[in-house]
Design a protein around this motif. Structure first.
Motif, PDB file in Angstrom:
ATOM      1  N   VAL A 100       0.842  -1.202   0.000  1.00 40.39           N
ATOM      2  CA  VAL A 100       0.000   0.000   0.000  1.00 40.39           C
ATOM      3  C   VAL A 100       0.873   1.248   0.000  1.00 40.39           C
ATOM      4  O   VAL A 100       0.621   2.198  -0.738  1.00 40.39           O
ATOM      5  N   PHE A 101       1.934   1.238   0.792  1.00 40.75           N
ATOM      6  CA  PHE A 101       2.847   2.380   0.856  1.00 40.75           C
ATOM      7  C   PHE A 101       3.620   2.532  -0.443  1.00 40.75           C
ATOM      8  O   PHE A 101       3.883   3.639  -0.896  1.00 40.75           O
ATOM      9  N   GLU A 102       3.974   1.415  -1.048  1.00 39.60           N
ATOM     10  CA  GLU A 102       4.694   1.443  -2.319  1.00 39.60           C
ATOM     11  C   GLU A 102       3.813   1.990  -3.442  1.00 39.60           C
ATOM     12  O   GLU A 102       4.230   2.875  -4.201  1.00 39.60           O
ATOM     13  N   ILE A 103       2.591   1.490  -3.545  1.00 38.91           N
ATOM     14  CA  ILE A 103       1.668   1.899  -4.618  1.00 38.91           C
ATOM     15  C   ILE A 103       1.337   3.385  -4.530  1.00 38.91           C
ATOM     16  O   ILE A 103       1.280   4.078  -5.543  1.00 38.91           O
ATOM     17  N   THR A 104       1.111   3.876  -3.314  1.00 38.42           N
ATOM     18  CA  THR A 104       0.687   5.264  -3.124  1.00 38.42           C
ATOM     19  C   THR A 104       1.851   6.248  -3.065  1.00 38.42           C
ATOM     20  O   THR A 104       1.639   7.455  -3.134  1.00 38.42           O
ATOM     21  N   GLY A 105       3.052   5.752  -2.875  1.00 38.07           N
ATOM     22  CA  GLY A 105       4.206   6.622  -2.722  1.00 38.07           C
ATOM     23  C   GLY A 105       4.366   7.144  -1.304  1.00 38.07           C
ATOM     24  O   GLY A 105       5.265   7.936  -1.025  1.00 38.07           O
ATOM     25  N   ALA A 106       3.504   6.700  -0.395  1.00 35.49           N
ATOM     26  CA  ALA A 106       3.563   7.179   0.986  1.00 35.49           C
ATOM     27  C   ALA A 106       4.834   6.724   1.699  1.00 35.49           C
ATOM     28  O   ALA A 106       5.243   7.345   2.682  1.00 35.49           O
ATOM     29  N   GLY A 107       5.446   5.680   1.210  1.00 31.55           N
ATOM     30  CA  GLY A 107       6.694   5.231   1.817  1.00 31.55           C
ATOM     31  C   GLY A 107       7.784   6.285   1.782  1.00 31.55           C
ATOM     32  O   GLY A 107       8.692   6.282   2.608  1.00 31.55           O
ATOM     33  N   ALA A 108       7.661   7.225   0.856  1.00 28.59           N
ATOM     34  CA  ALA A 108       8.666   8.279   0.727  1.00 28.59           C
ATOM     35  C   ALA A 108       8.577   9.323   1.841  1.00 28.59           C
ATOM     36  O   ALA A 108       9.536  10.048   2.077  1.00 28.59           O
ATOM     37  N   VAL A 109       7.450   9.399   2.533  1.00 28.15           N
ATOM     38  CA  VAL A 109       7.296  10.429   3.574  1.00 28.15           C
ATOM     39  C   VAL A 109       7.448   9.870   4.988  1.00 28.15           C
ATOM     40  O   VAL A 109       7.382  10.617   5.956  1.00 28.15           O
ATOM     41  N   PHE A 110       7.632   8.569   5.091  1.00 27.34           N
ATOM     42  CA  PHE A 110       7.856   7.937   6.391  1.00 27.34           C
ATOM     43  C   PHE A 110       9.248   7.327   6.417  1.00 27.34           C
ATOM     44  O   PHE A 110       9.790   6.939   5.386  1.00 27.34           O
ATOM     45  N   THR A 111       9.801   7.210   7.608  1.00 24.68           N
ATOM     46  CA  THR A 111      11.021   6.439   7.784  1.00 24.68           C
ATOM     47  C   THR A 111      10.575   5.024   8.123  1.00 24.68           C
ATOM     48  O   THR A 111       9.861   4.812   9.107  1.00 24.68           O
ATOM     49  N   ILE A 112      10.983   4.071   7.285  1.00 26.40           N
ATOM     50  CA  ILE A 112      10.536   2.691   7.431  1.00 26.40           C
ATOM     51  C   ILE A 112      11.730   1.825   7.813  1.00 26.40           C
ATOM     52  O   ILE A 112      12.801   1.924   7.216  1.00 26.40           O
ATOM     53  N   HIS A 113      11.507   0.989   8.828  1.00 31.59           N
ATOM     54  CA  HIS A 113      12.563   0.125   9.363  1.00 31.59           C
ATOM     55  C   HIS A 113      12.157  -1.333   9.237  1.00 31.59           C
ATOM     56  O   HIS A 113      10.976  -1.666   9.276  1.00 31.59           O
ATOM     57  N   ASP A 114      13.158  -2.200   9.155  1.00 35.57           N
ATOM     58  CA  ASP A 114      12.896  -3.635   9.034  1.00 35.57           C
ATOM     59  C   ASP A 114      12.295  -4.240  10.301  1.00 35.57           C
ATOM     60  O   ASP A 114      11.527  -5.187  10.232  1.00 35.57           O
ATOM     61  N   ASP A 115      12.673  -3.687  11.456  1.00 30.99           N
ATOM     62  CA  ASP A 115      12.172  -4.249  12.713  1.00 30.99           C
ATOM     63  C   ASP A 115      12.068  -3.152  13.776  1.00 30.99           C
ATOM     64  O   ASP A 115      12.562  -2.037  13.597  1.00 30.99           O
ATOM     65  N   LEU A 116      11.420  -3.496  14.874  1.00 31.74           N
ATOM     66  CA  LEU A 116      11.185  -2.533  15.952  1.00 31.74           C
ATOM     67  C   LEU A 116      12.490  -2.050  16.580  1.00 31.74           C
ATOM     68  O   LEU A 116      12.643  -0.858  16.852  1.00 31.74           O
ATOM     69  N   ASP A 117      13.434  -2.940  16.797  1.00 34.54           N
ATOM     70  CA  ASP A 117      14.696  -2.549  17.430  1.00 34.54           C
ATOM     71  C   ASP A 117      15.438  -1.485  16.625  1.00 34.54           C
ATOM     72  O   ASP A 117      15.949  -0.515  17.186  1.00 34.54           O
ATOM     73  N   SER A 118      15.491  -1.652  15.312  1.00 35.62           N
ATOM     74  CA  SER A 118      16.194  -0.651  14.497  1.00 35.62           C
ATOM     75  C   SER A 118      15.433   0.669  14.470  1.00 35.62           C
ATOM     76  O   SER A 118      16.030   1.736  14.445  1.00 35.62           O
ATOM     77  N   ALA A 119      14.113   0.618  14.506  1.00 34.60           N
ATOM     78  CA  ALA A 119      13.323   1.850  14.563  1.00 34.60           C
ATOM     79  C   ALA A 119      13.584   2.589  15.862  1.00 34.60           C
ATOM     80  O   ALA A 119      13.811   3.804  15.861  1.00 34.60           O
ATOM     81  N   LEU A 120      13.576   1.875  16.977  1.00 33.90           N
ATOM     82  CA  LEU A 120      13.814   2.516  18.283  1.00 33.90           C
ATOM     83  C   LEU A 120      15.223   3.086  18.354  1.00 33.90           C
ATOM     84  O   LEU A 120      15.407   4.187  18.887  1.00 33.90           O
ATOM     85  N   ALA A 121      16.196   2.391  17.823  1.00 35.58           N
ATOM     86  CA  ALA A 121      17.577   2.889  17.821  1.00 35.58           C
ATOM     87  C   ALA A 121      17.687   4.148  16.982  1.00 35.58           C
ATOM     88  O   ALA A 121      18.356   5.111  17.375  1.00 35.58           O
ATOM     89  N   ASN A 122      17.025   4.180  15.834  1.00 31.39           N
ATOM     90  CA  ASN A 122      17.079   5.320  14.942  1.00 31.39           C
ATOM     91  C   ASN A 122      16.390   6.536  15.560  1.00 31.39           C
ATOM     92  O   ASN A 122      16.904   7.646  15.475  1.00 31.39           O
ATOM     93  N   VAL A 123      15.258   6.315  16.183  1.00 33.00           N
ATOM     94  CA  VAL A 123      14.528   7.423  16.823  1.00 33.00           C
ATOM     95  C   VAL A 123      15.334   7.988  17.981  1.00 33.00           C
ATOM     96  O   VAL A 123      15.380   9.193  18.187  1.00 33.00           O
ATOM     97  N   ALA A 124      15.991   7.129  18.732  1.00 31.69           N
ATOM     98  CA  ALA A 124      16.803   7.579  19.869  1.00 31.69           C
ATOM     99  C   ALA A 124      17.957   8.460  19.427  1.00 31.69           C
ATOM    100  O   ALA A 124      18.367   9.363  20.165  1.00 31.69           O
ATOM    101  N   GLU A 125      18.488   8.224  18.229  1.00 27.97           N
ATOM    102  CA  GLU A 125      19.602   9.020  17.717  1.00 27.97           C
ATOM    103  C   GLU A 125      19.154  10.368  17.183  1.00 27.97           C
ATOM    104  O   GLU A 125      19.957  11.271  17.074  1.00 27.97           O
ATOM    105  N   ALA A 126      17.884  10.487  16.847  1.00 26.95           N
ATOM    106  CA  ALA A 126      17.362  11.725  16.227  1.00 26.95           C
ATOM    107  C   ALA A 126      17.268  12.859  17.214  1.00 26.95           C
ATOM    108  O   ALA A 126      17.239  12.716  18.376  1.00 26.95           O
TER     109      ALA A 126
END
Length: 126
Positions: A100-126
């Motif tokens: 759905v994100f690919e078809i609509t192009g919405a993936g370009a406006v979100f930061t998408i991570h493979d798993d929860l741990d990498s998302a939490l690590a990335n957010v903590a660095e921001a």
């Protein structure tokens, strides 16, 4: 795991859990996110942002389906989180949801991570 926010709420085909983890609000929808369940998801995101969670991570591990209504809820939450100085990170999307994100192009406006741990690590660095 710090559970500073109330736990899960459910409506039909969707359950949403909201919790604090690693300095971020983690919102975990499980089931189907569509026009019948979007209000529940929207309320959970609003609760997370109102509770000081401008840094949101949506753990999509258990999200089996997302239609355009669910996508619009996420886009609205993204705007509110960014206005509060944060953002929305998406983690562990199932292929049907990622499509759905690919078809609509919405993936370009979100930061998408493979798993929860990498998302939490990335957010903590921001």
């Amino acid at each position: 795991m710090d559970r500073g926010m109330p736990g899960a709420t459910s409506r039909g085909r969707l359950t949403v859990d909201v919790r604090q983890q690693a300095g971020s609000a983690v919102v975990t929808p499980e089931g189907e996110l569509d026009h019948h369940t979007a209000d529940l998801f929207s309320e959970a995101l609003e609760q997370a942002i109102a509770g000081g969670g401008s840094r949101l991570v949506v753990d999509c591990t258990g999200l089996a389906f997302c239609d355009s209504t669910g996508l619009n809820v996420l886009l609205g939450a993204r705007l509110k989180a960014e206005a509060a100085g944060g953002g929305v990170h998406l983690a562990a999307m199932q292929p049907v949801v990622a499509r759905v994100f690919e078809i609509t192009g919405a993936g370009a406006v979100f930061t998408i991570h493979d798993d929860l741990d990498s998302a939490l690590a990335n957010v903590a660095e921001a």
